[in-house]
Design a protein around this motif. Sequence first.
Motif, PDB file in Angstrom:
ATOM      1  N   ILE A  92       5.584  54.055 103.155  1.00 36.56           N
ATOM      2  CA  ILE A  92       5.863  53.477 104.463  1.00 36.56           C
ATOM      3  C   ILE A  92       6.767  52.255 104.298  1.00 36.56           C
ATOM      4  CG2 ILE A  92       3.614  54.217 105.369  1.00 36.56           C
ATOM      5  CD1 ILE A  92       2.752  51.243 105.247  1.00 36.56           C
TER       6      ILE A  92
ATOM      7  N   HIS B 281       7.200  48.503 105.271  1.00 42.16           N
ATOM      8  CA  HIS B 281       6.318  47.423 105.717  1.00 42.16           C
ATOM      9  C   HIS B 281       6.998  46.083 105.456  1.00 42.16           C
ATOM     10  CE1 HIS B 281       2.540  45.308 106.556  1.00 42.16           C
ATOM     11  NE2 HIS B 281       2.804  44.557 105.494  1.00 42.16           N
TER      12      HIS B 281
ATOM     13  N   ARG C 294      15.231  55.101 105.430  1.00 40.48           N
ATOM     14  CA  ARG C 294      15.755  55.040 106.800  1.00 40.48           C
ATOM     15  C   ARG C 294      16.575  56.274 107.134  1.00 40.48           C
ATOM     16  NH1 ARG C 294      16.610  49.215 105.431  1.00 40.48           N
ATOM     17  NH2 ARG C 294      15.018  48.020 106.584  1.00 40.48           N
TER      18      ARG C 294
ATOM     19  N   ARG D  17      14.553  59.035 108.695  1.00 40.52           N
ATOM     20  CA  ARG D  17      14.107  58.819 110.070  1.00 40.52           C
ATOM     21  C   ARG D  17      12.637  59.234 110.260  1.00 40.52           C
ATOM     22  NH1 ARG D  17      18.539  57.633 113.121  1.00 40.52           N
ATOM     23  NH2 ARG D  17      20.572  58.225 112.270  1.00 40.52           N
ATOM     24  N   GLU D  18      11.821  58.835 109.312  1.00 42.61           N
ATOM     25  CA  GLU D  18      10.385  59.118 109.361  1.00 42.61           C
ATOM     26  C   GLU D  18       9.615  57.804 109.326  1.00 42.61           C
ATOM     27  OE1 GLU D  18       9.052  62.081 109.639  1.00 42.61           O
ATOM     28  OE2 GLU D  18      10.772  63.402 109.224  1.00 42.61           O
ATOM     29  N   GLU D  19       8.412  57.807 109.867  1.00 39.03           N
ATOM     30  CA  GLU D  19       7.568  56.615 109.793  1.00 39.03           C
ATOM     31  C   GLU D  19       6.736  56.617 108.524  1.00 39.03           C
ATOM     32  OE1 GLU D  19       5.160  56.080 113.221  1.00 39.03           O
ATOM     33  OE2 GLU D  19       6.858  55.828 114.591  1.00 39.03           O
ATOM     34  N   THR D  20       6.410  57.801 108.015  1.00 38.83           N
ATOM     35  CA  THR D  20       5.633  57.939 106.784  1.00 38.83           C
ATOM     36  C   THR D  20       6.102  59.163 106.039  1.00 38.83           C
ATOM     37  OG1 THR D  20       3.669  56.970 107.839  1.00 38.83           O
ATOM     38  CG2 THR D  20       3.322  58.152 105.787  1.00 38.83           C
TER      39      THR D  20
END
Length: 308
Positions: free
Chosen positions: A263, A265, A298, A301-304
């Motif tokens: 992720i 962070h 990036r 284009r994923e959050e996890t």
Amino acid sequence: MRIVFAGTPGVAEPTLRALHAAGHTIVAVLTREDAPRGRKRVMTPSRVALVAEELGLSVVKSNRLGPEVTEQLLAYEPEVGVIVAYGGLLREPLLSGPTHGWINLHFSLLPAWRGAAPVQRSLMAGDSVGGVTVFRLVAELDAGEILVQDTEVINPNATAGDVLAHFAVAGADTVLRALSGLNEGTLVPEMQKGDSSYAHKLTLDDARLDWQEPAERVYNRYRGVTPEPGAFTVVGGQRLKVAALLPLDKAIAAVNVPPGHIILHDGQLIVGTGTTPLVLLHVQPAGKREMAATDWFRGLREETVVTE
């Protein structure tokens, strides 16, 4: 002294140059044969061969030390043989041919980590102390009498490449001291003491990171296999090389990330382990160049992202 030097990769270069600079007579340099390198598999001389040619030294290229090569080397009437990462076994009558036999520079505190990958296996095991050993070469692997041994504390963030580069330079001085002692008759060889351990040659399987393990073990494995064969994980069925990895700052190490989950962070790309997360700094996707890990993430284009 009249020396036959045997070595192949770049870690042997500092010792060869140090012997030459110290005024020893290097009667011949033994190295392995040219090998295909790079994507185009171009036949390329070893680093030691290139340095020897630069210094104007006689070069013998051979992967197998049969009777012909043995006779050729012993015809130079060497007083001593010096070997640093040649990549092959020396047997009789070559082993006892030089007046003082052969001495070997090994990148561990023998009898710990005998074998092909001492620095790599030492880092993977989490050793905080290491060093170099110059010992008499005997038929049994890395088992000869110790002539000189130097101990150092290992930087906890150093990779195998970092440590090898440092030990290669430091070890050149250790070899010179051993030769001076041999020449002057002041050395007192000592038998190896304590339990031995074996440093198996690394395989690609050794380089795969298991994020279920504690952070310390994951990080030590990364250190041990960097730069070769190169730490990696698998994302979306594709191998992702982990080119640079660091422990997470203790102030935010309590971030809850499941093992193998990646992720973004606070501007850092972090990956969960069996304990605290680690920071991915640089990665190299399959078929692409090395890049900042945050740029790679990036682009997805994923959050996890979950490793496999």
